[in-house]
Design a protein around this motif. Structure first.
Motif, PDB file in Angstrom:
ATOM      1  N   GLU A   1      41.536  32.396   9.968  1.00 51.42           N
ATOM      2  CA  GLU A   1      41.173  32.029  11.344  1.00 51.42           C
ATOM      3  C   GLU A   1      42.229  31.118  11.957  1.00 51.42           C
ATOM      4  O   GLU A   1      42.589  31.252  13.135  1.00 51.42           O
ATOM      5  CB  GLU A   1      39.815  31.315  11.329  1.00 51.42           C
ATOM      6  CG  GLU A   1      39.342  30.846  12.701  1.00 51.42           C
ATOM      7  CD  GLU A   1      38.070  30.026  12.627  1.00 51.42           C
ATOM      8  OE1 GLU A   1      37.523  29.715  13.697  1.00 51.42           O
ATOM      9  OE2 GLU A   1      37.641  29.686  11.505  1.00 51.42           O
ATOM     10  N   VAL A   2      42.757  30.211  11.165  1.00 57.28           N
ATOM     11  CA  VAL A   2      43.767  29.258  11.636  1.00 57.28           C
ATOM     12  C   VAL A   2      45.080  29.971  11.949  1.00 57.28           C
ATOM     13  O   VAL A   2      45.713  29.730  12.980  1.00 57.28           O
ATOM     14  CB  VAL A   2      43.987  28.147  10.586  1.00 57.28           C
ATOM     15  CG1 VAL A   2      45.167  27.263  10.978  1.00 57.28           C
ATOM     16  CG2 VAL A   2      42.727  27.304  10.427  1.00 57.28           C
TER      17      VAL A   2
ATOM     18  N   GLN B   1      46.933  30.128   3.885  1.00 57.88           N
ATOM     19  CA  GLN B   1      46.263  29.332   4.904  1.00 57.88           C
ATOM     20  C   GLN B   1      45.019  30.067   5.400  1.00 57.88           C
ATOM     21  O   GLN B   1      44.922  31.294   5.288  1.00 57.88           O
ATOM     22  CB  GLN B   1      47.207  29.076   6.082  1.00 57.88           C
ATOM     23  CG  GLN B   1      48.504  28.371   5.707  1.00 57.88           C
ATOM     24  CD  GLN B   1      48.288  26.960   5.209  1.00 57.88           C
ATOM     25  OE1 GLN B   1      47.747  26.112   5.910  1.00 57.88           O
ATOM     26  NE2 GLN B   1      48.718  26.699   3.973  1.00 57.88           N
ATOM     27  N   PRO B   2      44.033  29.344   5.940  1.00 61.41           N
ATOM     28  CA  PRO B   2      42.827  30.005   6.457  1.00 61.41           C
ATOM     29  C   PRO B   2      43.181  31.068   7.501  1.00 61.41           C
ATOM     30  O   PRO B   2      43.968  30.817   8.423  1.00 61.41           O
ATOM     31  CB  PRO B   2      42.035  28.853   7.084  1.00 61.41           C
ATOM     32  CG  PRO B   2      42.500  27.625   6.359  1.00 61.41           C
ATOM     33  CD  PRO B   2      43.948  27.864   6.054  1.00 61.41           C
TER      34      PRO B   2
ATOM     35  N   LYS C   1      40.334  24.224   6.071  1.00 60.99           N
ATOM     36  CA  LYS C   1      40.619  23.846   7.461  1.00 60.99           C
ATOM     37  C   LYS C   1      40.245  22.390   7.744  1.00 60.99           C
ATOM     38  O   LYS C   1      40.899  21.719   8.539  1.00 60.99           O
ATOM     39  CB  LYS C   1      39.906  24.783   8.432  1.00 60.99           C
ATOM     40  CG  LYS C   1      38.394  24.634   8.496  1.00 60.99           C
ATOM     41  CD  LYS C   1      37.794  25.462   9.625  1.00 60.99           C
ATOM     42  CE  LYS C   1      36.297  25.202   9.732  1.00 60.99           C
ATOM     43  NZ  LYS C   1      35.679  25.908  10.877  1.00 60.99           N
ATOM     44  N   ASN C   2      39.189  21.877   7.130  1.00 63.81           N
ATOM     45  CA  ASN C   2      38.797  20.495   7.394  1.00 63.81           C
ATOM     46  C   ASN C   2      39.788  19.481   6.812  1.00 63.81           C
ATOM     47  O   ASN C   2      40.172  18.537   7.507  1.00 63.81           O
ATOM     48  CB  ASN C   2      37.379  20.232   6.869  1.00 63.81           C
ATOM     49  CG  ASN C   2      36.324  20.926   7.714  1.00 63.81           C
ATOM     50  OD1 ASN C   2      36.610  21.393   8.820  1.00 63.81           O
ATOM     51  ND2 ASN C   2      35.105  21.025   7.206  1.00 63.81           N
TER      52      ASN C   2
ATOM     53  N   ASP D   1      31.183  19.774   9.804  1.00 59.20           N
ATOM     54  CA  ASP D   1      32.646  19.863   9.753  1.00 59.20           C
ATOM     55  C   ASP D   1      33.295  18.598  10.302  1.00 59.20           C
ATOM     56  O   ASP D   1      34.222  18.037   9.707  1.00 59.20           O
ATOM     57  CB  ASP D   1      33.135  21.076  10.554  1.00 59.20           C
ATOM     58  CG  ASP D   1      32.945  22.387   9.812  1.00 59.20           C
ATOM     59  OD1 ASP D   1      32.758  22.346   8.582  1.00 59.20           O
ATOM     60  OD2 ASP D   1      32.988  23.441  10.471  1.00 59.20           O
TER      61      ASP D   1
ATOM     62  N   THR E   1      37.500  22.498  15.053  1.00 61.70           N
ATOM     63  CA  THR E   1      38.397  22.102  13.969  1.00 61.70           C
ATOM     64  C   THR E   1      39.403  23.202  13.638  1.00 61.70           C
ATOM     65  O   THR E   1      40.518  22.925  13.197  1.00 61.70           O
ATOM     66  CB  THR E   1      37.599  21.733  12.703  1.00 61.70           C
ATOM     67  OG1 THR E   1      36.781  22.845  12.315  1.00 61.70           O
ATOM     68  CG2 THR E   1      36.710  20.519  12.959  1.00 61.70           C
ATOM     69  N   ALA E   2      39.021  24.474  13.834  1.00 62.95           N
ATOM     70  CA  ALA E   2      39.955  25.575  13.560  1.00 62.95           C
ATOM     71  C   ALA E   2      41.142  25.527  14.520  1.00 62.95           C
ATOM     72  O   ALA E   2      42.292  25.737  14.120  1.00 62.95           O
ATOM     73  CB  ALA E   2      39.240  26.919  13.672  1.00 62.95           C
TER      74      ALA E   2
ATOM     75  N   GLY F   1      46.236  22.662   4.035  1.00 64.37           N
ATOM     76  CA  GLY F   1      45.694  23.957   4.457  1.00 64.37           C
ATOM     77  C   GLY F   1      45.153  24.755   3.290  1.00 64.37           C
ATOM     78  O   GLY F   1      44.161  25.494   3.426  1.00 64.37           O
TER      79      GLY F   1
ATOM     80  N   GLN G   1      42.873  20.062   6.401  1.00 66.13           N
ATOM     81  CA  GLN G   1      44.067  20.217   7.225  1.00 66.13           C
ATOM     82  C   GLN G   1      43.903  19.502   8.567  1.00 66.13           C
ATOM     83  O   GLN G   1      44.831  18.856   9.056  1.00 66.13           O
ATOM     84  CB  GLN G   1      44.374  21.698   7.449  1.00 66.13           C
ATOM     85  CG  GLN G   1      45.731  21.947   8.094  1.00 66.13           C
ATOM     86  CD  GLN G   1      46.050  23.418   8.216  1.00 66.13           C
ATOM     87  OE1 GLN G   1      45.262  24.188   8.754  1.00 66.13           O
ATOM     88  NE2 GLN G   1      47.206  23.824   7.711  1.00 66.13           N
TER      89      GLN G   1
ATOM     90  N   ALA H   1      43.379  22.645  13.511  1.00 64.64           N
ATOM     91  CA  ALA H   1      44.166  23.015  12.329  1.00 64.64           C
ATOM     92  C   ALA H   1      45.271  24.002  12.698  1.00 64.64           C
ATOM     93  O   ALA H   1      46.367  23.965  12.127  1.00 64.64           O
ATOM     94  CB  ALA H   1      43.249  23.625  11.268  1.00 64.64           C
TER      95      ALA H   1
END
Length: 459
Positions: free
Chosen positions: A122-123, A119-120, A268-269, A355, A42-43, A264, A271, A46
């Motif tokens: 990781e993303v 925003q996350p 992340k989910n 997730d 999912t990351a 976002g 998004q 996103a």
């Protein structure tokens, strides 16, 4: 009564269908990209959504600007004025190339915004290298659009479709090889998707030019183009049509991009769910876009002939056809809202089960809202095409700004971030903006065509 409109359906579809298929081809590649990337997590999905949000804004401006070419070429075709048509192509091609280069530079300059958009992390780290490469593909894409809009203006809508289909098949193949590292290619993840997009878009523009070159109707237009021998009056004409048109598309795409960014902020989910629902909704939008091009071409032809009663009848026929198709898609989204999101994710992945299920649940809810705005979105884009055919762009630009940013954005911001509705609240804002836009644009077209008919009759 209805017969005067329905009798145009077959011709309108024959003109619009290649555009629809070409646009759906672009979106289908996006679907395949998302499905492939979704298998990575999912990351990653996103991250593609975040990176493409920057691309969508830039693309909207460039593609919107290129639409100025179509009504000018269509009008010249109606007048049987070859010189005027070739001039529109040449000057449009020059301006689109310059805009493509400028947009590429602006995306690179705007990259640091990702670090301050909440925003996350990781993303963002995944999105930055993806954006570096996919941004370059803007240049051939906008050049392709110049040739496409010219081709549409001559009613040669099949040739952009052929080029798009070939390029999309190549894109899917390259993405498979480069994302997952198949057949000896390196495993590059979402960066591989960006490389596949870049290569396929270069092939796409070259192939379309070749197809137009070997077609007798268009060959003289696309060969021996003295690209740097320019006329200020034609540059001004295209800019006066293209700039408002680009702003119209920018305002609409930017509101959907705002939905990505607001999603976002939620995580992340949400998004990733927004990306799934947006990808599915964009497929139906491409059908309406095909009808919009048909409206632009046919209205432009009738404008050249000064046949305003026929112009209005043909336009209303296209509006009716668009309404019926949009209604069918609305039912489709309601019936399959829980099934469609499952295509994008591995529902058997036990490590990411929580997730994935959350993403599917949110996306299914968003598709119910998308079902509601099918009709609004279909009406606004089709009527906007008809208005461009009339070369009426300034008032519609104001309408789209008011609808999306004075009405739509405050609703999506408040209900998305300050109530428990969250993702649903964001999409209700989209629904409000599209509905207001569709209603006001239809009123504008209705009044304008009545005035044109009355003015001609009075002479």
């Amino acid at each position: 009564m209805w017969r005067q409109y329905t009798k145009e359906f077959r011709y309108n579809l024959s003109l619009a269908a290649p555009v629809m298929l070409g646009m759906l081809g672009h979106t289908f590649v996006g679907l395949v990209d998302n499905i492939m990337v979704g298998q990575l997590g999912t990351a990653q999905l996103a991250a593609v959504s975040l990176g493409n949000s920057f691309m969508f804004i830039a693309m909207s401006f460039g593609i919107g600007f290129s639409t100025a070419i179509t009504p000018l070429v269509a009008e010249a075709a109606g007048e049987k004025d070859f010189k005027k048509g070739k001039s529109a192509l040449k000057h449009g091609l020059f301006l689109c190339t310059v805009i493509g280069l400028l947009l590429f530079g602006l995306i690179l300059i705007a990259k640091p915004l990702m670090d301050v958009m909440n925003q996350p992390e990781e993303v963002v780290s995944l999105a930055l290298p993806y954006l570096d490469l996919v941004a370059i593909s803007l240049i051939p894409l906008i050049i392709f659009q110049a040739f496409k809009q010219f081709s549409d203006g001559l009613s040669l809508t099949k040739y952009p479709m052929y080029a798009t289909v070939v390029a999309n098949i190549l894109n899917v193949l390259l993405n498979y090889l480069l994302i997952f590292g198949k057949a000896g290619f390196p495993e590059m993840g979402i960066v591989g998707a960006a490389i596949g997009t870049l290569i396929s878009r270069v092939i796409m523009v070259l192939l379309l030019w070749f197809l137009l070159k070997i077609k007798q109707k268009s060959s003289a237009y696309v060969t021996h183009i003295k690209i740097f021998t320019l006329n200020k009056a034609m540059l001004r004409k295209i800019t006066e049509l293209g700039l408002p048109s680009s702003l119209q598309m920018f305002f609409e795409v930017a509101i959907f991009t705002a939905a990505i960014w607001l999603s976002g902020i939620l995580g992340k989910n949400p998004q990733a769910a927004n990306q799934i629902a947006l990808n599915l909704a964009s497929m139906t939008y491409m059908i309406a876009t095909g009808l919009s091009v048909a409206a632009m071409v046919r209205v432009g032809n009738q404008k050249g002939l000064r046949a305003f009663k026929e112009l209005r009848r043909i336009a209303f026929s296209i509006f009716l056809l668009g309404f019926l198709i949009a209604f069918g898609f609305a039912i489709f989204f309601v019936v399959f809202n829980t099934l469609l999101p499952q295509i994008y994710l591995d529902v058997n992945d036990t490590n990411n089960m929580a997730d994935n299920m959350q993403v599917i649940t949110i996306a299914a809810q968003l598709l119910l809202v998308a079902a509601l705005f099918q009709i609004s979105d279909g009406v606004q884009v089709t009527v906007l095409g008809a208005l461009r055919g009339l070369q009426d762009v300034k008032i519609p630009t104001t309408i789209t700004f008011v609808a999306y940013w004075i009405v739509g954005f405050p609703i999506m911001y408040y209900f998305g971030l300050h109530t428990d509705m969250e993702s649903i609240g964001i999409w209700i804002g989209l629904l409000a903006g599209l509905t207001v836009s569709g209603g006001l644009l239809f009123i504008r077209f209705n009044r304008l065509t009545k005035k044109l008919i009355a003015t001609k009759t009075s002479y």
